[in-house]
Design a protein around this motif. Structure first.
Motif, PDB file in Angstrom:
ATOM      1  N   PHE A  10     -10.152  -1.541  -8.945  1.00 19.51           N
ATOM      2  CA  PHE A  10     -11.582  -1.610  -8.284  1.00 19.51           C
ATOM      3  C   PHE A  10     -12.330  -0.541  -8.938  1.00 19.51           C
ATOM      4  O   PHE A  10     -13.574  -0.675  -8.977  1.00 19.51           O
ATOM      5  CB  PHE A  10     -11.270  -0.911  -6.849  1.00 19.51           C
ATOM      6  N   TYR A  11     -11.754   0.363  -9.236  1.00 19.77           N
ATOM      7  CA  TYR A  11     -12.489   1.678  -9.957  1.00 19.77           C
ATOM      8  C   TYR A  11     -13.108   1.292 -11.239  1.00 19.77           C
ATOM      9  O   TYR A  11     -14.388   1.513 -11.429  1.00 19.77           O
ATOM     10  CB  TYR A  11     -11.521   2.948 -10.125  1.00 19.77           C
TER      11      TYR A  11
ATOM     12  N   ARG B 271      -0.298   1.010  -5.344  1.00 18.00           N
ATOM     13  CA  ARG B 271      -1.708   1.585  -4.816  1.00 18.00           C
ATOM     14  C   ARG B 271      -2.498   2.211  -6.099  1.00 18.00           C
ATOM     15  O   ARG B 271      -3.938   1.775  -5.956  1.00 18.00           O
ATOM     16  CB  ARG B 271      -1.411   2.871  -4.027  1.00 18.00           C
ATOM     17  N   HIS B 272      -1.708   2.544  -7.330  1.00 18.82           N
ATOM     18  CA  HIS B 272      -2.475   3.127  -8.193  1.00 18.82           C
ATOM     19  C   HIS B 272      -3.309   1.963  -9.039  1.00 18.82           C
ATOM     20  O   HIS B 272      -4.298   2.169  -9.260  1.00 18.82           O
ATOM     21  CB  HIS B 272      -1.710   3.611  -9.370  1.00 18.82           C
TER      22      HIS B 272
ATOM     23  N   THR C 111      -3.967  -1.126  -8.008  1.00 16.31           N
ATOM     24  CA  THR C 111      -5.179  -1.729  -7.162  1.00 16.31           C
ATOM     25  C   THR C 111      -6.451  -0.653  -7.227  1.00 16.31           C
ATOM     26  O   THR C 111      -7.579  -1.177  -7.198  1.00 16.31           O
ATOM     27  CB  THR C 111      -4.614  -1.436  -5.739  1.00 16.31           C
ATOM     28  N   ALA C 112      -6.289   0.699  -6.913  1.00 22.36           N
ATOM     29  CA  ALA C 112      -7.403   1.613  -6.953  1.00 22.36           C
ATOM     30  C   ALA C 112      -7.989   1.478  -8.497  1.00 22.36           C
ATOM     31  O   ALA C 112      -9.314   1.605  -8.345  1.00 22.36           O
ATOM     32  CB  ALA C 112      -6.732   3.013  -6.704  1.00 22.36           C
TER      33      ALA C 112
ATOM     34  N   TRP D 281       0.946  -1.218  -0.098  1.00 19.07           N
ATOM     35  CA  TRP D 281       0.149  -0.024  -0.081  1.00 19.07           C
ATOM     36  C   TRP D 281       1.074   1.155   0.100  1.00 19.07           C
ATOM     37  O   TRP D 281       0.428   2.307  -0.244  1.00 19.07           O
ATOM     38  CB  TRP D 281      -0.983   0.081   1.237  1.00 19.07           C
TER      39      TRP D 281
END
Length: 531
Positions: free
Chosen positions: A56-57, A49-50, A52-53, A43
């Protein structure tokens, strides 16, 4: 606690054990190459982090669009009868197993920078106002594949409303919005969590779509990052770490979805409807026609463009191209082997699980089927990565490419076999189990004379699903493919990457004919009575 093993359950237990060993071997290879697994370090890294985000997005937006639009479309289809409706619903059934790159090519042919819309706008000196590459293309492709799937499931939910309730609503004068709110929405609401969860998982673990339309590092998902780390950068530790992170997230999502959803029966075909009474008017007709027309414009034009674009000047040269025939032969061999393995494994596992269910041991049967369906929370690219790392330590990875690709494809098709055959095999056993025991019909003779005749259609349908899924799969061959070992999807991706659009159109056409033709042939064969 010691579990007694009967001869009827032994093959299913052995197969489930082999699947578990197969998965544990792949996971152990990932753990060995990720000695310092730390979620906090994942994380803290801005790149992790990018991706993963973004994973989900894009999955969340795709789910909202696919399921949100599926509600009015399913409602419109439940009320209207028109020429070609049955064909449209059959087409909806094939989009889920349609080779991803075929649909992607069709979308590029219409919405791409050189697509049909761009050519029309160029006549009026207008530039294309959007780009299909990046988030726009990913969302469009996910809606193209998942909207028909969600619509079909929600339509089945509406069709399960008893006809008496529609008659009662008409008798009480309940129509339009009030009928939807009081009668139809409760039925839809029961299935929405599970439908949305299925679509979310499919979009979250999407590989070929993001690979073809991602558009760069800004639009990279975890699964694509795993492939890039292993295939291009040869960063084994990062690939293994991302694969474990993907497994952790998928397992969490699966448990979350299971907690808040109810099972959706996946029927082979849409059940025959009774006439639905409702107060019709001009607004209702225009409303329903708008949504039906919208979904037709979404699904049909890309597939038609695949057919139209495939008949071009490169058609004859591709037919005489040795690379094409080699890729076609590899695809057919892998698909047939994977489908046969998945079908046989699924039948043996279900024979074991139904033996326990008939004796009230449902928990034991559920655990057995859960082990066989573990691939649902472990995407194919993750398993392929683990096997790549495992085989790399002992031998030449590419010498085992055939076996690995077949095994991964069979494992990915197995949950679909279980979903298709679980209820038919259980119902057949409930009807004929005691009769077969009294007549002394067991093993192969029971399957030949009783089971094959009773559940022939779902068995062949399960084989067709497994075959088409394996033909269009890209996750395993993407890692293990090479110049000497390629399949039609990988060949199509290579042609798209080198901007050989006419040659790619021919391959897309062959893939479309192969997948849709398989389903049409299977349906015709299953309509014939067995000898």
């Amino acid at each position: 606690m010691f579990i007694s093993v009967r001869p009827q359950t032994l093959p299913g237990i052995i197969i489930a054990g082999l699947i578990l060993v197969f998965m544990l071997a792949a996971m152990s290879a990932l753990l060995v190459h990720s000695p310092e697994v730390s979620l906090s370090s994942l994380w803290r890294d801005p790149y992790y982090r990018h991706i993963t985000a973004f994973s989900f997005y894009q999955a969340l937006l795709s789910t909202l669009l696919s399921v949100g639009l599926a509600i009015p479309i399913a409602h419109a289809l439940s009320r209207r009868y028109f020429f070609g409706k049955a064909l449209l619903l059959k087409l909806f059934a094939t989009t889920l197993v349609l080779p991803v790159l075929v649909g992607v090519f069709g979308l590029i042919s219409i919405y791409g920078n050189s697509g049909l819309i761009a050519q029309l706008l160029n006549h009026f000196d207008y530039p294309l106002p959007f780009s299909i590459y990046g988030l726009n293309g990913i969302l469009l492709a996910h809606v193209f594949f998942n909207l028909p799937f969600a619509t079909r499931l929600l339509l089945q939910s509406l069709q399960r409303i008893p006809a008496e309730q529609h008659k009662l609503a008409a008798h009480l004068g309940i129509f339009h919005w009030h009928k939807f709110k009081l009668l139809e929405w409760p039925s839809l609401r029961q299935q929405l969590p599970n439908v949305a969860g299925l679509v979310f998982i499919l979009c979250f673990t999407s590989f070929a779509t993001v690979m073809a339309l991602g558009g760069g590092p800004k639009s990279t998902t975890i699964e694509l990052a795993i492939y890039q780390a292993i295939k291009f950068e040869f960063d084994l530790q990062s690939g293994a770490l991302l694969a474990l992170w993907q497994m952790f997230l998928c397992a969490g999502l699966a448990m979350f979805i299971q907690r808040f959803s109810r099972p959706v029966p996946l029927m082979n075909s849409v059940s025959r409807q009774t006439f639905i009474l409702f107060s019709d008017n001009r607004f209702a007709r225009c409303w329903d026609r708008f949504w039906i027309g919208a979904v037709i414009l979404l699904v049909l034009p890309p597939l038609l463009m695949v057919i139209i674009s495939g008949v071009n000047a490169q058609l004859l040269s591709m037919i005489f191209d040795s690379t094409f025939w080699k890729a076609l032969g590899n695809s057919l061999f892998i698909a047939v082997c994977a489908a046969c393995i998945a079908l046989l494994a699924g039948i043996f596992i279900l024979i074991s699980s139904r033996f326990w269910r008939l004796r009230g041991l449902n928990f034991r049967a559920d655990k057995l089927e859960l082990v066989a369906s573990i691939i649902l929370v472990t995407p194919g690219i993750v398993i392929s990565t683990g096997l790549f790392l495992l085989l790399r330590e002992s031998s030449d990875v590419f010498s085992f490419a055939w076996l690995v690709v077949i095994a991964v494809n069979a494992l990915m098709a197995l949950p679909y076999v279980l979903k298709t055959l679980a209820q038919p095999m259980l119902h057949m056993a409930q009807q004929y189990d005691q009769l077969c025991a009294s007549l002394g019909i067991f093993s192969w003779y029971r399957f030949k004379f009783i089971e094959w005749r009773a559940i022939r259609q779902p068995i062949v349908h399960a084989f067709a699903i497994s075959f088409v899924l394996s033909v269009g799969d890209l996750s395993a061959i993407a890692l293990f493919g090479s110049q000497d070992f390629t399949t039609l999807p990988l060949y199509l991706l290579q042609l798209l990457g080198s901007y050989q659009m006419q040659s790619a159109a021919v391959i897309a056409l062959f893939l479309l004919i192969l997948s849709v033709g398989t389903f049409a042939l299977i349906e015709k064969l299953t309509l014939k009575k067995p000898a």
